[in-house]
Design a protein around this motif. Sequence first.
Motif, short mmCIF file in Angstrom:
data_model
loop_
_atom_site.label_atom_id
_atom_site.label_comp_id
_atom_site.label_asym_id
_atom_site.label_seq_id
_atom_site.Cartn_x
_atom_site.Cartn_y
_atom_site.Cartn_z
N ILE A 1 14.51 0.93 -2.48
CA ILE A 1 15.13 2.13 -1.92
C ILE A 1 14.29 3.32 -2.36
O ILE A 1 14.36 3.76 -3.51
CB ILE A 1 16.60 2.27 -2.40
CG1 ILE A 1 17.39 1.02 -2.02
CG2 ILE A 1 17.24 3.52 -1.78
CD1 ILE A 1 18.84 1.04 -2.49
N ARG A 2 13.47 3.81 -1.46
CA ARG A 2 12.50 4.83 -1.83
C ARG A 2 13.03 6.22 -1.48
O ARG A 2 13.26 6.54 -0.34
CB ARG A 2 11.18 4.56 -1.09
CG ARG A 2 10.01 5.26 -1.69
CD ARG A 2 9.62 4.71 -3.04
NE ARG A 2 9.18 3.33 -2.97
CZ ARG A 2 8.30 2.77 -3.80
NH1 ARG A 2 7.76 3.48 -4.78
NH2 ARG A 2 7.97 1.50 -3.69
N PHE A 3 13.22 7.01 -2.50
CA PHE A 3 13.75 8.36 -2.32
C PHE A 3 12.63 9.37 -2.09
O PHE A 3 12.82 10.36 -1.39
CB PHE A 3 14.52 8.78 -3.58
CG PHE A 3 15.90 8.19 -3.72
CD1 PHE A 3 16.08 6.83 -3.92
CD2 PHE A 3 17.02 9.00 -3.68
CE1 PHE A 3 17.35 6.29 -4.07
CE2 PHE A 3 18.30 8.47 -3.82
CZ PHE A 3 18.47 7.12 -4.02
N LYS A 4 11.51 9.17 -2.75
CA LYS A 4 10.45 10.19 -2.76
C LYS A 4 9.12 9.59 -2.30
O LYS A 4 8.84 8.42 -2.56
CB LYS A 4 10.29 10.75 -4.18
CG LYS A 4 11.53 11.42 -4.73
CD LYS A 4 11.79 12.76 -4.05
CE LYS A 4 12.94 13.50 -4.71
NZ LYS A 4 13.23 14.77 -4.05
N GLN A 5 8.32 10.43 -1.68
CA GLN A 5 7.01 9.99 -1.20
C GLN A 5 6.10 9.67 -2.40
O GLN A 5 5.83 10.55 -3.23
CB GLN A 5 6.39 11.08 -0.32
CG GLN A 5 5.08 10.68 0.33
CD GLN A 5 5.23 9.51 1.30
OE1 GLN A 5 6.26 9.34 1.95
NE2 GLN A 5 4.20 8.69 1.39
N ASP B 1 0.85 -1.19 0.00
CA ASP B 1 0.00 0.00 0.00
C ASP B 1 0.89 1.24 0.00
O ASP B 1 1.47 1.62 1.02
CB ASP B 1 -0.92 -0.02 1.23
CG ASP B 1 -1.94 1.12 1.19
OD1 ASP B 1 -1.73 2.09 0.43
OD2 ASP B 1 -2.93 1.03 1.93
N HIS B 2 0.99 1.86 -1.17
CA HIS B 2 1.88 3.02 -1.33
C HIS B 2 1.37 4.26 -0.60
O HIS B 2 2.07 5.25 -0.49
CB HIS B 2 2.07 3.33 -2.83
CG HIS B 2 2.98 2.35 -3.53
ND1 HIS B 2 2.63 1.05 -3.77
CD2 HIS B 2 4.24 2.50 -4.03
CE1 HIS B 2 3.62 0.44 -4.40
NE2 HIS B 2 4.61 1.29 -4.56
N THR B 3 0.14 4.23 -0.11
CA THR B 3 -0.36 5.37 0.66
C THR B 3 0.07 5.27 2.12
O THR B 3 -0.06 6.23 2.87
CB THR B 3 -1.91 5.47 0.60
OG1 THR B 3 -2.49 4.37 1.32
CG2 THR B 3 -2.41 5.49 -0.82
N LYS B 4 0.57 4.08 2.52
CA LYS B 4 0.93 3.86 3.93
C LYS B 4 2.43 4.05 4.20
O LYS B 4 2.83 4.16 5.35
CB LYS B 4 0.53 2.44 4.37
CG LYS B 4 -0.96 2.13 4.26
CD LYS B 4 -1.75 2.77 5.39
CE LYS B 4 -3.15 2.16 5.54
NZ LYS B 4 -4.03 2.52 4.40
N VAL B 5 3.25 4.04 3.14
CA VAL B 5 4.70 4.13 3.36
C VAL B 5 5.11 5.58 3.60
O VAL B 5 4.38 6.51 3.27
CB VAL B 5 5.51 3.55 2.17
CG1 VAL B 5 5.19 2.07 1.98
CG2 VAL B 5 5.27 4.34 0.90
#
Length: 152
Positions: free
Chosen positions: A40-44, A12-16
Amino acid sequence: MKKMNVESFNLDHTKVKAPYVRLVGVTEGVNGDKVYKYDIRFKQPNKEYMEMAGLHSIEHLMAENIRNHMDNVLDISPMGCQTGFYLSIINNDSYDEVLVTLEKTLQDVLEASVVPACNEVQCGWAANHSLEGAKEIAKEMLAKKDEWREVF
Ligand SMILES: [Zn+2]
């Protein structure tokens, strides 16, 4: 929601809460070799993204430099949504080593004076690069390194 084949389609990309470094999964081959895949997530997600030219340059810089800091890198590639990278490494289960390696690699980006392989022989879109853009992305990511362990 229906369970999908792709692990990140079940996330769920709204929860990260970006930035973060998340172990996506471990795949074991028939000979016992293990591939560790990281998000590796750089941006919301759905709020921010990396501009293409800077993203392209940081991709070249990380791909070349990360291998100076870690032997087990199979691949580091950008996500199509322009919010992060996937990193795959083999036979090394150390999350801490991934974080240290990422930090060193982003430091290399800040210190770079050229984008490696940024020409028509070595790259598929050599006109589309921004060293300054890459440095901005790296700087922002490094400034939040205390948050890398927290995914949600
Ligand atoms: Zn390229």
